[in-house]
Design a protein around this motif. Structure first.
Motif, short mmCIF file in Angstrom:
data_model
loop_
_atom_site.label_atom_id
_atom_site.label_comp_id
_atom_site.label_asym_id
_atom_site.label_seq_id
_atom_site.Cartn_x
_atom_site.Cartn_y
_atom_site.Cartn_z
N ALA A 268 -9.81 2.39 -5.90
CA ALA A 268 -8.62 2.24 -6.87
C ALA A 268 -7.51 1.51 -6.07
O ALA A 268 -6.76 0.73 -6.97
CB ALA A 268 -8.19 3.67 -7.30
N LEU A 269 -7.30 1.90 -5.06
CA LEU A 269 -6.19 0.84 -4.32
C LEU A 269 -6.59 -0.47 -4.28
O LEU A 269 -5.71 -1.48 -4.52
CB LEU A 269 -6.12 1.13 -2.74
CG LEU A 269 -5.38 2.66 -2.50
CD1 LEU A 269 -5.41 3.09 -1.04
CD2 LEU A 269 -3.79 2.10 -2.81
N GLU B 218 -10.12 9.64 -0.24
CA GLU B 218 -9.04 9.02 -0.73
C GLU B 218 -7.79 9.18 0.39
O GLU B 218 -8.02 9.70 1.43
CB GLU B 218 -8.59 10.09 -1.83
CG GLU B 218 -8.26 11.55 -1.74
CD GLU B 218 -7.95 12.26 -2.99
OE1 GLU B 218 -8.40 12.02 -3.94
OE2 GLU B 218 -7.33 13.36 -2.68
N TYR B 219 -6.63 8.40 0.16
CA TYR B 219 -5.52 8.16 1.01
C TYR B 219 -4.33 8.57 0.30
O TYR B 219 -4.23 8.58 -0.88
CB TYR B 219 -5.31 6.77 1.25
CG TYR B 219 -6.71 6.13 2.06
CD1 TYR B 219 -6.82 6.11 3.40
CD2 TYR B 219 -7.79 5.65 1.34
CE1 TYR B 219 -7.91 5.74 4.02
CE2 TYR B 219 -8.79 5.18 2.00
CZ TYR B 219 -9.01 5.29 3.52
OH TYR B 219 -10.18 4.77 4.07
N GLU B 220 -3.50 9.33 1.16
CA GLU B 220 -2.15 9.87 0.66
C GLU B 220 -1.06 9.63 1.70
O GLU B 220 -1.44 9.58 3.02
CB GLU B 220 -2.27 11.29 0.36
CG GLU B 220 -1.17 11.68 -0.22
CD GLU B 220 -1.25 13.41 -0.68
OE1 GLU B 220 -0.63 13.76 -1.44
OE2 GLU B 220 -2.41 14.11 -0.31
N MET C 15 -9.26 -6.35 4.60
CA MET C 15 -7.65 -6.27 4.86
C MET C 15 -7.13 -4.82 4.45
O MET C 15 -6.46 -4.24 5.12
CB MET C 15 -6.86 -7.24 4.31
CG MET C 15 -5.38 -7.33 4.53
SD MET C 15 -5.10 -7.27 6.30
CE MET C 15 -5.60 -8.87 6.76
N LEU C 16 -7.61 -4.51 3.38
CA LEU C 16 -7.41 -3.01 2.88
C LEU C 16 -7.89 -2.00 3.92
O LEU C 16 -7.11 -1.24 4.34
CB LEU C 16 -8.18 -2.65 1.37
CG LEU C 16 -7.81 -1.17 1.09
CD1 LEU C 16 -6.29 -1.07 0.63
CD2 LEU C 16 -8.68 -1.34 -0.34
N GLY C 17 -8.89 -1.90 4.55
CA GLY C 17 -9.51 -1.15 5.50
C GLY C 17 -8.72 -1.09 6.54
O GLY C 17 -8.19 -0.22 7.27
N GLN C 18 -8.21 -2.53 7.24
CA GLN C 18 -7.65 -2.55 8.33
C GLN C 18 -6.12 -2.00 8.13
O GLN C 18 -5.68 -1.53 9.16
CB GLN C 18 -7.47 -3.97 8.90
CG GLN C 18 -8.85 -4.65 9.41
CD GLN C 18 -8.77 -6.18 9.64
OE1 GLN C 18 -7.68 -6.79 9.18
NE2 GLN C 18 -9.73 -6.63 10.23
N THR C 19 -5.56 -2.46 7.21
CA THR C 19 -4.12 -1.97 6.90
C THR C 19 -4.04 -0.40 6.59
O THR C 19 -3.13 0.16 7.25
CB THR C 19 -3.51 -2.71 5.75
OG1 THR C 19 -3.71 -4.12 5.90
CG2 THR C 19 -2.19 -2.39 5.47
N LEU D 246 0.81 -1.26 0.02
CA LEU D 246 0.12 0.09 0.23
C LEU D 246 0.83 1.36 0.05
O LEU D 246 0.61 2.23 -0.89
CB LEU D 246 -0.98 -0.13 1.10
CG LEU D 246 -2.04 -1.04 0.86
CD1 LEU D 246 -3.18 -0.86 2.29
CD2 LEU D 246 -2.79 -0.70 -0.13
N LEU D 247 1.91 1.20 0.53
CA LEU D 247 2.77 2.38 0.60
C LEU D 247 3.32 2.56 -0.75
O LEU D 247 3.41 3.74 -1.25
CB LEU D 247 4.02 2.30 1.83
CG LEU D 247 3.52 2.56 3.29
CD1 LEU D 247 4.56 1.97 4.07
CD2 LEU D 247 3.22 3.86 3.66
N LEU D 248 3.72 1.69 -1.37
CA LEU D 248 4.22 1.73 -2.76
C LEU D 248 3.12 2.19 -3.80
O LEU D 248 3.49 3.22 -4.68
CB LEU D 248 4.60 0.31 -3.27
CG LEU D 248 6.01 -0.23 -2.78
CD1 LEU D 248 6.40 -1.41 -2.96
CD2 LEU D 248 7.09 0.89 -3.16
N ALA D 249 1.82 1.73 -3.55
CA ALA D 249 0.69 2.04 -4.19
C ALA D 249 0.38 3.52 -4.25
O ALA D 249 0.00 4.12 -4.94
CB ALA D 249 -0.51 1.11 -4.05
N LEU D 250 0.66 4.03 -2.83
CA LEU D 250 0.35 5.24 -2.68
C LEU D 250 1.43 6.27 -3.10
O LEU D 250 1.51 7.60 -2.83
CB LEU D 250 -0.11 5.45 -1.11
CG LEU D 250 -1.41 4.82 -0.85
CD1 LEU D 250 -1.48 4.91 0.65
CD2 LEU D 250 -2.40 5.82 -1.29
N SER D 251 2.53 5.68 -3.63
CA SER D 251 3.68 6.61 -3.83
C SER D 251 3.50 7.83 -4.75
O SER D 251 4.32 8.81 -4.67
CB SER D 251 5.11 5.74 -3.89
OG SER D 251 4.91 5.02 -5.47
N ASP D 252 2.83 7.48 -5.75
CA ASP D 252 2.65 8.69 -6.61
C ASP D 252 1.43 9.56 -6.39
O ASP D 252 1.29 10.43 -7.34
CB ASP D 252 2.16 7.87 -8.15
CG ASP D 252 3.23 7.11 -8.69
OD1 ASP D 252 4.67 7.35 -8.45
OD2 ASP D 252 3.00 6.08 -9.18
#
Length: 122
Positions: A44-45, A83-85, A56-60, A31-37
């Protein structure tokens, strides 16, 4: 002479253990890699990180947010947009996470051979 007491994360009560537990988690790394841009919406994540469940996405994401590595923003739209950043603290981890990703890519062939050798002797 007294035995030397372990320090840092080797001590059971060290608070860094919980943080290390998350940072070593595959979903957190991905997720950190997916949010790097830049900012990414929840669905979308989910599409970008194949195999992660909605739960698991929500928990993480919540754990990453709790540790100050990710920021969650809610927009008053219909339906609501979330959205997440990555935060500046999270961005400071990018070099480590990217190095781990690159090491994995560079060494997967060697790892596969080691697994085959190990499995063939069992």
């Amino acid at each position: 002479m007294a035995a030397r007491r372990p320090e840092g994360p080797f001590v059971a009560t060290c608070p860094t253990r919980e943080l290390l537990d998350q940072l070593a988690d595959k979903w957190s790394v991905l997720l950190l890699l997916a949010l790097s841009d830049g900012p990414v919406r929840f669905n979308a994540l989910k599409r970008k990180v194949e195999g992660i469940t909605q739960k698991m996405l929500g928990q993480t994401l919540r754990r990453l947010e709790r540790n100050g590595l990710v920021e969650r923003r809610v927009f008053a739209t219909v339906p609501v947009t979330v959205e997440y950043e990555v935060t500046p603290l999270g961005r400071s981890l990018y070099g480590v996470v990217d190095a781990l990703r690159n090491w994995s890519i560079d060494n997967i062939g060697v790892v596969k051979k080691a697994r085959e050798r190990f499995d063939s002797t069992r």
